[in-house]
Design a protein around this motif. Structure first.
Motif, mmCIF file in Angstrom:
data_model
loop_
_atom_site.group_PDB
_atom_site.id
_atom_site.type_symbol
_atom_site.label_atom_id
_atom_site.label_comp_id
_atom_site.label_asym_id
_atom_site.label_seq_id
_atom_site.Cartn_x
_atom_site.Cartn_y
_atom_site.Cartn_z
ATOM 1 N N VAL A 61 0.853 -1.175 0.000
ATOM 2 C CA VAL A 61 0.000 0.000 0.000
ATOM 3 C C VAL A 61 0.894 1.231 0.000
ATOM 4 O O VAL A 61 1.728 1.399 0.889
ATOM 5 N N PRO A 62 0.799 2.082 -1.006
ATOM 6 C CA PRO A 62 1.680 3.259 -1.045
ATOM 7 C C PRO A 62 1.409 4.199 0.117
ATOM 8 O O PRO A 62 0.274 4.350 0.566
ATOM 9 N N LEU A 63 2.468 4.803 0.599
ATOM 10 C CA LEU A 63 2.329 5.776 1.683
ATOM 11 C C LEU A 63 1.712 7.059 1.124
ATOM 12 O O LEU A 63 1.835 7.347 -0.067
ATOM 13 N N PRO A 64 1.059 7.850 1.989
ATOM 14 C CA PRO A 64 0.629 9.175 1.535
ATOM 15 C C PRO A 64 1.828 9.946 0.986
ATOM 16 O O PRO A 64 2.942 9.859 1.511
ATOM 17 N N VAL A 65 1.616 10.722 -0.054
ATOM 18 C CA VAL A 65 2.704 11.323 -0.822
ATOM 19 C C VAL A 65 3.678 12.116 0.053
ATOM 20 O O VAL A 65 4.891 12.059 -0.139
ATOM 21 N N ASP A 66 3.183 12.850 1.028
ATOM 22 C CA ASP A 66 4.038 13.748 1.796
ATOM 23 C C ASP A 66 4.675 13.113 3.034
ATOM 24 O O ASP A 66 5.363 13.783 3.805
ATOM 25 N N THR A 67 4.447 11.818 3.251
ATOM 26 C CA THR A 67 5.006 11.166 4.417
ATOM 27 C C THR A 67 6.530 11.223 4.392
ATOM 28 O O THR A 67 7.163 10.870 3.397
ATOM 29 N N PHE A 68 7.139 11.683 5.487
ATOM 30 C CA PHE A 68 8.601 11.791 5.639
ATOM 31 C C PHE A 68 9.246 12.690 4.575
ATOM 32 O O PHE A 68 10.455 12.652 4.380
ATOM 33 N N SER A 69 8.429 13.501 3.893
ATOM 34 C CA SER A 69 8.985 14.273 2.774
ATOM 35 C C SER A 69 9.971 15.337 3.220
ATOM 36 O O SER A 69 10.778 15.818 2.420
ATOM 37 N N ASN A 70 9.935 15.723 4.513
ATOM 38 C CA ASN A 70 10.857 16.746 5.011
ATOM 39 C C ASN A 70 11.908 16.180 5.957
ATOM 40 O O ASN A 70 12.654 16.945 6.578
ATOM 41 N N LEU A 71 11.966 14.841 6.068
ATOM 42 C CA LEU A 71 12.930 14.241 6.992
ATOM 43 C C LEU A 71 14.366 14.534 6.550
ATOM 44 O O LEU A 71 14.751 14.234 5.424
ATOM 45 N N LYS A 72 15.146 15.123 7.460
ATOM 46 C CA LYS A 72 16.525 15.487 7.152
ATOM 47 C C LYS A 72 17.538 14.639 7.910
ATOM 48 O O LYS A 72 18.654 14.432 7.434
ATOM 49 N N ALA A 73 17.170 14.158 9.097
ATOM 50 C CA ALA A 73 18.144 13.423 9.911
ATOM 51 C C ALA A 73 17.472 12.245 10.595
ATOM 52 O O ALA A 73 16.391 12.385 11.170
ATOM 53 N N LEU A 74 18.117 11.083 10.529
ATOM 54 C CA LEU A 74 17.645 9.879 11.210
ATOM 55 C C LEU A 74 18.767 9.360 12.105
ATOM 56 O O LEU A 74 19.869 9.078 11.624
ATOM 57 N N TYR A 75 18.490 9.265 13.408
ATOM 58 C CA TYR A 75 19.444 8.730 14.372
ATOM 59 C C TYR A 75 18.829 7.482 15.003
ATOM 60 O O TYR A 75 17.664 7.500 15.410
ATOM 61 N N ILE A 76 19.598 6.406 15.096
ATOM 62 C CA ILE A 76 19.104 5.202 15.741
ATOM 63 C C ILE A 76 20.181 4.675 16.681
ATOM 64 O O ILE A 76 21.317 4.409 16.271
ATOM 65 N N PHE A 77 19.849 4.567 17.981
ATOM 66 C CA PHE A 77 20.769 4.118 19.013
ATOM 67 C C PHE A 77 20.198 2.866 19.695
ATOM 68 O O PHE A 77 19.006 2.809 20.008
ATOM 69 N N HIS A 78 21.027 1.891 19.962
ATOM 70 C CA HIS A 78 20.688 0.783 20.863
ATOM 71 C C HIS A 78 19.382 0.075 20.506
ATOM 72 O O HIS A 78 18.593 -0.266 21.386
ATOM 73 N N CYS A 79 19.129 -0.153 19.245
ATOM 74 C CA CYS A 79 17.955 -0.921 18.817
ATOM 75 C C CYS A 79 18.475 -2.241 18.255
ATOM 76 O O CYS A 79 18.871 -2.316 17.083
ATOM 77 N N ASP A 80 18.477 -3.284 19.068
ATOM 78 C CA ASP A 80 19.257 -4.486 18.773
ATOM 79 C C ASP A 80 18.543 -5.508 17.900
ATOM 80 O O ASP A 80 19.189 -6.432 17.393
ATOM 81 N N LYS A 81 17.238 -5.388 17.704
ATOM 82 C CA LYS A 81 16.529 -6.404 16.920
ATOM 83 C C LYS A 81 16.215 -5.959 15.500
ATOM 84 O O LYS A 81 15.710 -6.754 14.711
ATOM 85 N N ILE A 82 16.482 -4.736 15.193
ATOM 86 C CA ILE A 82 16.231 -4.277 13.840
ATOM 87 C C ILE A 82 17.368 -4.768 12.942
ATOM 88 O O ILE A 82 18.544 -4.564 13.238
ATOM 89 N N LYS A 83 17.034 -5.471 11.845
ATOM 90 C CA LYS A 83 18.047 -6.017 10.942
ATOM 91 C C LYS A 83 18.325 -5.104 9.760
ATOM 92 O O LYS A 83 19.444 -5.065 9.265
ATOM 93 N N ASN A 84 17.293 -4.407 9.303
ATOM 94 C CA ASN A 84 17.441 -3.529 8.140
ATOM 95 C C ASN A 84 16.885 -2.159 8.502
ATOM 96 O O ASN A 84 15.793 -2.055 9.042
ATOM 97 N N LEU A 85 17.649 -1.119 8.176
ATOM 98 C CA LEU A 85 17.201 0.219 8.538
ATOM 99 C C LEU A 85 16.086 0.698 7.612
ATOM 100 O O LEU A 85 15.095 1.279 8.061
#
Length: 803
Positions: A599-623
């Motif tokens: 299902v496609p996301l709404p067009v503007d979802t995350f459209s202004n995201l500039k920075a992604l930080y991820i700390f200490h998340c041990d079960k995520i395999k793919n970002l």
């Protein structure tokens, strides 16, 4: 005066332009020269061209001395040099030189003379004045007497008073603003060399009535900082920081003594702080302000000073254990009472008589268990009970209808905040209640607080919280820090800070932590639509940041009755994921009619995201899943740190629903066209960036630390005539000091890739302190600090072991 030196007559020139022309011509004929304007004050500024001084045409250099940075700005000075106080050695050298060349002092006199010179606090004028007054004196008794006078601000030293203080007082007199002068004199109430927190000072200026209480809290503090800046620019206060990095001010010793001289007349102060003498304290009837900070003084029972004009009493950090019960009976005008950081167990009932009190500061009185009824203190604007041991809300608090700020953080005992109080405090702008100790704040108590700007508390339950989020009160907050649920289990934790700018008054940033909804994903309904910063942390329930399609994708606007699509991440610029034990992916893809169709996301979802930080998340395999990248075209920074289960940055497909045109002959090219910073730190299972290649022509810095299983760095380098060249923006590639062998072992798509990138590689020590600093900068708190309950976090406590 300049004309006189140049032997020009200007008195017969009535026209200012003619006088300027004569002076300009004379300067040109003289050629290169240096003009010195000494001791320029506020109000004496002028445009150089208007008097005939055109530096470029005349070939002149101009030097001016002033006690005001404002003069420098208005005179358009190109370079400003602040003259600092003399260090101790130079102070002593100047003192001896002024005292007389070749003068031999006995060891005893020299010891006293050193102390006298030190009391001048590096101010050349004071040093010279004192040294001149002691020329020819060789009697140790006279030297000791002078030192005694200098150390006792109630007597002073005649030469200093007659010669130095009038010159210093000129800066004070030229403020020409009674409120600014009041602010300056107020700083003299603090002990010598004390670093005074700006926030503390401005809070007192507000409750003193110097700053208009009708303004918003931000406007009040903006005005307070502006006044302190003016005092610093006039060299009446000095800028400094405390050990926590908080902005502070302090007074030069001689400035403080000059201020205390002023307050011997009007307004009348009594100051006995720190090591200063407390003998013979005179509680005069005309006293307006009294400071007993750090003076360790106890008064006998039954004492009741008669001070009908007293407006301020600072009695903090004094190891005070008991206050006479009748102490405040004859202080009807008292507005500010600071008893913080003392050892008192209870307050005397005579506090009930202080009907004009506007500020009561009791923070960090750890033993305080009893506060008398406060119902009579209806003028109170600021009440600080943080870090006390009271077991219930003081009686009569509902009567404090003028209260602007209520602080009850870090409480020692658990209790429930009674209903029926908060909604009556309609002037509240800041509400800070301990989230661990104080329970049961209902949304109905908050929704009518139309002036509220900052809040920290624990909501009664999730239903109450949702009601609060929908209220107008929530939408106007500048800081929101709310826990939800009982003390043992925290389901929600929200921290928000909205920052308004002149460019866009509606723009705001919101830092939201620990927001979980049903099904282990973020409840999008709880997020303000214009959220710009989202911080999600310490929630074991979260498996996905968001699930599409939204369960609440269509909602009805109450005002218009029309349907509107909910895209809560449309304005999001910064996303921080921290210590999410069960996080598996950013997106939980939905399906249409049970079919394996994304299902496609709404067009503007995350459209202004500039920075992604991820700390200490041990079960995520793919970002990232491939289907998400098309929405991240404005992403500028990726930081993945200490995620022990991460194997790939970009997954091969969207949860097994098919990869995006990936085959062996034509590997997929993933594009993040604005990516500038790429950090991969302690990802022990990371095997690849992606199965295809990443086109990141805008990349500026790459940092890879302790990713030992990473064998290929799949960046698609630009080609010129079939040969790879570095991205045009690339500045450096930082690798840990032990990364040289790893670098040499990497596999490359083109045999020349390593040689092309080698000049940008720097092997450097990536210290634990560096990672901690990054963490604190991004999240806003230290790695080992917790604000949610008292449960420990394995991943957070292992921070030091990992780095």
């Amino acid at each position: 005066m300049i004309a006189t030196v140049l032997k020009q007559r200007l008195k017969d020139k009535d026209d200012e332009r003619k006088r300027a022309a004569v002076l300009s011509q004379a300067l040109q004929q003289r050629g290169k020269c240096v003009l010195i304007l000494d001791d320029v004050w506020e109000g004496q500024e002028f445009r150089l061209e208007e008097v005939g001084i055109c530096l470029k045409v005349n070939g002149c250099k101009l030097i001016l001395t002033t006690r005001s940075f404002g003069v420098c700005r208005r005179m358009a000075c190109q370079e400003k040099i602040e003259v600092q106080s003399l260090p101790e050695k130079e102070t002593w050298d100047l003192f001896k030189e002024t005292l007389g060349h070749g003068l031999a002092l006995s060891p005893d006199i020299e010891k006293v003379a050193l102390s006298i010179a030190k009391r001048c606090a590096g101010l050349p004028l004071g040093i010279i004045t004192m040294a001149r007054s002691m020329r020819g004196v060789n009697d140790i008794h006279e030297w000791r007497n002078v030192l005694e006078e200098l150390e006792n601000p109630t007597t002073g030293q005649r030469d200093m008073q007659d010669q130095v203080f009038p010159i210093l007082k000129l800066s004070y007199d030229r403020l020409k603003d009674a409120k600014l002068q009041h602010c300056f004199l107020y700083c003299a109430l603090y002990p010598e060399d004390h670093k005074i927190e700006r926030k503390e000072l401005i809070t007192v200026f507000i409750v003193e009535g110097i700053i208009d209480r009708k303004k918003s809290m931000q406007a009040k503090f903006d005005m307070g900082h502006t006044w302190l800046n003016k005092l610093e620019n006039a060299c009446l206060l000095e800028s400094c920081e405390d050990e926590n990095g908080e902005r502070c001010v302090k007074m030069h010793d001689l400035m403080r003594e000059m201020a205390l001289e002023i307050t011997k007349v009007s307004p009348r102060f009594m100051v006995a702080t720190g090591h200063e003498k407390q003998d013979g304290l005179e509680w005069m009837e005309d006293l307006e302000k009294v400071s007993l900070m750090k003076c360790r003084i106890q008064f006998p029972e039954g004492m009741s000073p008669r001070c009908p004009k007293l407006s301020t009493l600072l009695w903090s950090r004094d190891h005070l254990c008991e206050i006479p019960h009748s102490f405040f009976v004859h202080m009807p005008a008292l507005r500010v009472l600071d008893l913080s950081y003392n050892e008192i167990c209870e307050l005397p009932n005579s506090i009930e008589n202080l009907e004009n009190l506007t500020g009561l500061f009791l923070q960090n009185c750890y033993d305080l268990v009893y506060v008398p009824p406060l119902g009579n203190l209806m003028a109170l604007q600021v009440l600080n009970l943080s870090e006390t041991s009271i077991e219930e809300v003081p009686q009569g608090m509902e009567m404090l209808v003028n209260l602007n700020c209520l602080y009850m953080q870090g409480m020692r005992n658990n209790f429930t905040f009674p209903t029926g109080i908060l909604h009556r405090l309609s002037h509240l702008q800041v509400l800070r209640l301990d989230k661990r100790r104080i329970r049961g704040v209902r949304s109905g108590e908050l929704k009518d607080l139309t002036l509220l700007e900052e809040i920290e508390c624990r909501a009664y339950d999730i239903c109450d919280f949702k009601q609060f989020v929908k209220s107008q009160c929530f939408m106007q907050l500048s800081l929101c820090d709310i826990a939800i649920g009982d003390q043992e289990y925290v389901e929600f934790f929200i921290r928000g800070r909205y920052r308004y700018t002149k460019k866009d008054q509606s723009a705001r940033t919101c830092n939201i932590s620990l927001v979980a909804g049903d099904g282990g994903n973020v409840d999008a309904a709880l997020l303000p639509r214009d959220i710009q910063k989202c911080y999600i942390s310490c929630c074991d329930e979260i498996e996905y940041i968001v699930r599409f399609p939204f369960s609440n994708e269509i909602e009805v606007e109450e005002d218009s009755g029309e349907e509107s699509r909910c895209v809560p991440f449309q304005s999001l610029e910064i996303l921080i994921l921290d210590d999410l034990e069960n996080l598996r992916a950013l997106i939980k893809w939905g399906r249409q009619g049970g079919e394996r169709v994304i299902v496609p996301l709404p067009v503007d979802t995350f459209s202004n995201l500039k920075a992604l930080y991820i700390f200490h998340c041990d079960k995520i395999k793919n970002l990232f899943q491939p289907g998400l990248l098309q929405y991240l075209q404005n992403l500028e920074r990726i930081s993945a740190i200490s995620c022990s289960g991460m194997e790939e940055i970009i997954a091969e497909d969207d949860e097994g629903m098919g990869a995006c045109n990936n085959n062996n002959n034509n590997p997929t090219t993933f594009s993040l066209p604005k990516l500038k910073e790429f950090e991969l730190i302690y990802l022990p299972l990371l095997k690849s960036i992606c199965k295809g290649v990443m086109a990141c022509d805008s990349i500026e810095t790459i940092e890879i630390v302790d990713c030992r299983q990473l064998k290929r760095v799949q960046f698609a380098l630009p080609l010129i005539n079939g040969q790879p060249v570095p991205p045009h923006a690339l500045q450096r590639i930082d690798l840990a000091t032990d990364g040289e062998e790893w670098w040499e072992s990497l596999e490359w798509d083109h045999p020349n890739d390593r040689n092309v990138l080698q000049p940008f590689v720097k092997f450097c020590k990536i210290s634990k302190a560096r990672i901690r600093l990054l963490y604190e900068e991004v999240t806003g708190h230290e790695p080992l600090q917790f604000e949610i309950g008292e449960r420990s976090r394995a991943s957070r406590s292992s921070f030091d072991r990992r780095f």
